[in-house]
Write a protein that holds these residues in place. Structure first.
Motif, PDB file in Angstrom:
ATOM      1  N   VAL A 115     -24.430   8.675 -29.446  1.00 46.57           N
ATOM      2  CA  VAL A 115     -25.644   7.910 -29.252  1.00 46.57           C
ATOM      3  C   VAL A 115     -26.759   8.044 -30.374  1.00 46.57           C
ATOM      4  CG1 VAL A 115     -27.393   8.083 -27.413  1.00 46.57           C
ATOM      5  CG2 VAL A 115     -25.286   8.630 -26.671  1.00 46.57           C
ATOM      6  N   GLU A 116     -26.525   9.160 -31.037  1.00 42.82           N
ATOM      7  CA  GLU A 116     -27.495   9.326 -32.072  1.00 42.82           C
ATOM      8  C   GLU A 116     -26.788   8.962 -33.199  1.00 42.82           C
ATOM      9  OE1 GLU A 116     -29.045  13.250 -31.988  1.00 42.82           O
ATOM     10  OE2 GLU A 116     -29.867  12.947 -29.846  1.00 42.82           O
ATOM     11  N   LEU A 117     -25.596   8.703 -33.716  1.00 43.55           N
ATOM     12  CA  LEU A 117     -25.006   8.792 -34.936  1.00 43.55           C
ATOM     13  C   LEU A 117     -24.043   7.180 -35.270  1.00 43.55           C
ATOM     14  CD1 LEU A 117     -23.427  12.203 -35.397  1.00 43.55           C
ATOM     15  CD2 LEU A 117     -25.544  11.481 -36.509  1.00 43.55           C
ATOM     16  N   GLU A 118     -24.479   6.657 -36.232  1.00 47.13           N
ATOM     17  CA  GLU A 118     -23.708   5.610 -36.604  1.00 47.13           C
ATOM     18  C   GLU A 118     -22.368   5.894 -37.163  1.00 47.13           C
ATOM     19  OE1 GLU A 118     -26.096   3.487 -39.613  1.00 47.13           O
ATOM     20  OE2 GLU A 118     -27.274   2.887 -37.942  1.00 47.13           O
ATOM     21  N   ARG A 119     -22.303   6.694 -37.998  1.00 48.51           N
ATOM     22  CA  ARG A 119     -21.164   7.369 -38.721  1.00 48.51           C
ATOM     23  C   ARG A 119     -21.136   8.908 -38.946  1.00 48.51           C
ATOM     24  NH1 ARG A 119     -23.008   3.709 -43.134  1.00 48.51           N
ATOM     25  NH2 ARG A 119     -22.824   2.100 -41.417  1.00 48.51           N
ATOM     26  N   VAL A 120     -19.963   9.240 -39.509  1.00 53.19           N
ATOM     27  CA  VAL A 120     -19.794  10.577 -39.908  1.00 53.19           C
ATOM     28  C   VAL A 120     -18.832  10.783 -40.755  1.00 53.19           C
ATOM     29  CG1 VAL A 120     -19.075  13.010 -39.057  1.00 53.19           C
ATOM     30  CG2 VAL A 120     -20.405  11.486 -37.584  1.00 53.19           C
ATOM     31  N   ARG A 121     -19.212  11.770 -42.091  1.00 52.34           N
ATOM     32  CA  ARG A 121     -17.949  12.052 -42.605  1.00 52.34           C
ATOM     33  C   ARG A 121     -17.664  13.420 -42.862  1.00 52.34           C
ATOM     34  NH1 ARG A 121     -16.865   8.273 -47.250  1.00 52.34           N
ATOM     35  NH2 ARG A 121     -15.524   7.655 -45.624  1.00 52.34           N
ATOM     36  N   VAL A 122     -16.640  13.943 -42.890  1.00 58.12           N
ATOM     37  CA  VAL A 122     -16.175  15.376 -42.898  1.00 58.12           C
ATOM     38  C   VAL A 122     -15.851  15.838 -44.131  1.00 58.12           C
ATOM     39  CG1 VAL A 122     -14.848  16.990 -41.598  1.00 58.12           C
ATOM     40  CG2 VAL A 122     -15.655  15.054 -40.337  1.00 58.12           C
ATOM     41  N   PHE A 123     -16.166  17.127 -44.748  1.00 57.02           N
ATOM     42  CA  PHE A 123     -15.844  17.578 -45.765  1.00 57.02           C
ATOM     43  C   PHE A 123     -15.385  19.106 -45.756  1.00 57.02           C
ATOM     44  CE2 PHE A 123     -19.404  14.827 -46.442  1.00 57.02           C
ATOM     45  CZ  PHE A 123     -18.676  14.186 -47.633  1.00 57.02           C
TER      46      PHE A 123
END
Length: 186
Positions: A115-123
């Motif tokens: 609901v709050e995020l367009e996209r994510v990147r994981v490291f």
């Protein structure tokens, strides 16, 4: 007065001979008198987010949907960055320089996070410097310090990020984007 780099990129110069950071583009997440830490934005791994036991995040993960090698420090530690759908309050964002980019708690329900995020990147892992170390390395010519573009975090072509970041710089700095992988073959 220190020139703190929080929210900026440190980009490896061709002179940097540490294999952990060859042609690395590092987003500095925190830089203060205690040191600095960041994540390498251009080290995609072969490990998919699903294989990393984060299957609920698949729909939010930016392409390529893999875990990135964030740096040599604590390689089993997971750091996630997300782009918020709306402006991020100052206390939740990483830096005013990074429009809508924030740290993401992967223990949060990904359906609610969507609901709050367009996209994510994981490291996996991060880059770290002790007090004054990053400043010394910058002064020694190991790193260019450059403004970050929020799109750098979620680039779909991480292998080209080093060249792309340098190419968009003004003046002679852009010429480094054409620096050969092996100058001895030139």
């Amino acid at each position: 007065m220190h020139d703190w780099q929080t929210g900026r990129l440190v980009v490896a110069t061709p002179a940097l001979d540490d294999p952990n950071f060859e042609r690395a583009v590092v987003l500095v997440l925190d830089h203060d008198p205690d040191g600095a830490l960041g994540v390498v934005l251009n080290r995609a791994s072969d490990l998919t987010v699903d294989d990393a036991m984060l299957p609920g995040w698949r729909d939010l993960v930016a392409s390529p949907p893999v875990v990135f090698g964030g740096g040599p420090v604590e390689p089993n530690a997971i750091v996630a960055l997300g782009r918020a759908t709306a402006a991020v309050p100052a206390d939740e964002g990483l830096s005013p320089r990074l429009d809508r980019i924030r740290l993401v708690d992967l223990d949060t329900d990904p359906v609610l996070a969507a609901v709050e995020l367009e996209r994510v990147r994981v490291f996996a892992g991060y880059a770290g410097w002790g007090p004054g170390q990053l400043e010394l390395e910058v002064d020694a010519g190991a790193w260019f310090t450059l403004d970050a573009d929020p799109r750098d975090v979620f680039t779909a072509d991480p292998q080209r990020l080093w060249q792309d970041v340098l190419r968009r710089q003004p003046g002679e700095l852009a010429l480094f984007s054409t620096y050969p992988d092996d100058p001895s073959l030139n």
